[in-house]
Design an enzyme around this catalytic site. Structure first.
Site, PDB file in Angstrom:
ATOM      1  N   GLY A 277       0.824  -1.203   0.000  1.00 28.56           N
ATOM      2  CA  GLY A 277       0.000   0.000   0.000  1.00 28.56           C
ATOM      3  C   GLY A 277       0.858   1.253   0.000  1.00 28.56           C
ATOM      4  O   GLY A 277       2.022   1.220   0.402  1.00 28.56           O
TER       5      GLY A 277
ATOM      6  N   GLN B   8       2.909  10.218   1.350  1.00 31.11           N
ATOM      7  CA  GLN B   8       4.251   9.616   1.283  1.00 31.11           C
ATOM      8  C   GLN B   8       5.013  10.036   0.032  1.00 31.11           C
ATOM      9  O   GLN B   8       6.239   9.949  -0.004  1.00 31.11           O
ATOM     10  CB  GLN B   8       4.149   8.079   1.327  1.00 31.11           C
TER      11      GLN B   8
ATOM     12  N   CYS C  12       6.701  -0.091   6.653  1.00 27.92           N
ATOM     13  CA  CYS C  12       6.271   1.116   5.949  1.00 27.92           C
ATOM     14  C   CYS C  12       7.417   1.642   5.103  1.00 27.92           C
ATOM     15  O   CYS C  12       8.551   1.690   5.564  1.00 27.92           O
ATOM     16  CB  CYS C  12       5.851   2.168   6.975  1.00 27.92           C
ATOM     17  N   LEU C  13       7.116   2.045   3.876  1.00 33.28           N
ATOM     18  CA  LEU C  13       8.155   2.585   2.996  1.00 33.28           C
ATOM     19  C   LEU C  13       8.778   3.855   3.578  1.00 33.28           C
ATOM     20  O   LEU C  13       9.906   4.205   3.241  1.00 33.28           O
ATOM     21  CB  LEU C  13       7.567   2.875   1.609  1.00 33.28           C
TER      22      LEU C  13
ATOM     23  N   HIS D  60      -3.663   1.304   7.992  1.00 34.46           N
ATOM     24  CA  HIS D  60      -2.296   1.848   7.990  1.00 34.46           C
ATOM     25  C   HIS D  60      -2.195   3.035   7.019  1.00 34.46           C
ATOM     26  O   HIS D  60      -1.663   4.091   7.371  1.00 34.46           O
ATOM     27  CB  HIS D  60      -1.323   0.722   7.584  1.00 34.46           C
ATOM     28  N   GLU D  61      -2.740   2.855   5.801  1.00 35.80           N
ATOM     29  CA  GLU D  61      -2.642   3.929   4.798  1.00 35.80           C
ATOM     30  C   GLU D  61      -3.528   5.107   5.173  1.00 35.80           C
ATOM     31  O   GLU D  61      -3.154   6.266   4.947  1.00 35.80           O
ATOM     32  CB  GLU D  61      -3.017   3.400   3.413  1.00 35.80           C
TER      33      GLU D  61
ATOM     34  N   HIS E   4      -1.787   7.463   7.440  1.00 32.94           N
ATOM     35  CA  HIS E   4      -0.890   8.407   6.767  1.00 32.94           C
ATOM     36  C   HIS E   4      -1.630   9.690   6.382  1.00 32.94           C
ATOM     37  O   HIS E   4      -1.049  10.784   6.404  1.00 32.94           O
ATOM     38  CB  HIS E   4      -0.311   7.778   5.489  1.00 32.94           C
TER      39      HIS E   4
END
Ligand code: NI
Length: 168
Positions: free
Chosen positions: A46, A51, A92-93, A134-135, A138
Site C-alpha cells: 500500500g 508519502q 512502511c516505505l 495503515h494507509e 498516513h
C-alpha cells in the site's frame, strides 16, 4: 511511468493532515497513476499520497498475488469495524528497516470514491483491512510506530534515534 520519491520519517511533511479531494480531474488521475507506479516499483502492499508529498486524501493498495489489481481509495472513511482485532506485523516505505506488530481491527466496512469520483463501499478483512487502516493513518499524519507503546518504541530505538538526531 513515474516513480516518485518516498518521504521518510522524520520528514515533517509526513505529519501534515491531508485534504479531501473535491476535483476528480486529470491531476488526480496522474496522482493515482504515480502512486501505482511507485507502489509497483517496490514490494509494498500500500501507498498513500502524503508519502509522495501530495496532500490529497488518496491511497492505493494491492494485495493480489499477481499485483495486477490496484484498489484506489479517494476520501476513504471507515463505516464500521468488526469486534475482532489482531496483532499483525507492519512495515512502511517511510520507515525503512522498521517492522512491528500493531493491534488493529481485522474486519471493517469502508466507503470511498474511485479516481472518477464514483462512490463505493467495500468489506475488507485481514491484511486488506490492516493495510487500509495503515494507509488511512498516513492521511492523518500518523505512522504505525505511533500506535506502539513507549516500551516497544524504545525497543525499536525510535525514541533513542530521534533523541540522538535532535542532539546532533
Ligand atoms: Ni506506511
Amino acid at each position: 511511468m513515474t516513480r516518485r520519491a518516498i518521504l521518510e520519517d522524520p520528514d515533517p511533511r509526513l505529519r501534515l493532515p491531508s485534504e479531501p479531494v473535491d476535483r476528480f480531474d486529470a491531476s488526480l488521475a496522474q496522482l493515482v497513476e504515480d502512486l501505482c507506479d511507485t507502489l509497483y516499483a517496490g514490494s509494498a502492499i500500500g501507498l498513500s499520497a502524503p508519502q509522495i508529498d501530495d496532500r490529497r486524501r488518496v491511497l492505493v493498495m494491492d494485495l493480489s498475488r499477481q499485483r495486477t489489481a490496484p484498489q484506489v481509495f479517494v476520501n476513504p472513511t471507515i463505516l464500521s469495524r468488526g469486534a475482532a482485532r489482531g496483532l499483525v506485523e507492519e512495515s512502511c516505505l517511510s520507515l525503512p528497516g522498521v517492522s512491528a506488530k500493531v493491534m488493529r481491527a481485522v474486519q471493517l466496512r469502508a466507503a470511498a470514491r474511485d479516481a472518477a469520483g464514483r462512490p463505493f463501499e467495500r468489506d475488507l478483512a485481514d491484511m486488506e483491512a490492516v493495510c487500509l487502516q495503515h494507509e488511512m493513518d498516513h492521511l492523518d499524519g500518523v505512522l504505525f510506530t505511533d500506535r506502539l507503546s513507549l516500551l516497544r518504541r524504545l525497543g525499536l530505538r525510535l525514541v533513542a534515534g530521534r533523541a540522538s538526531r535532535a542532539a546532533a
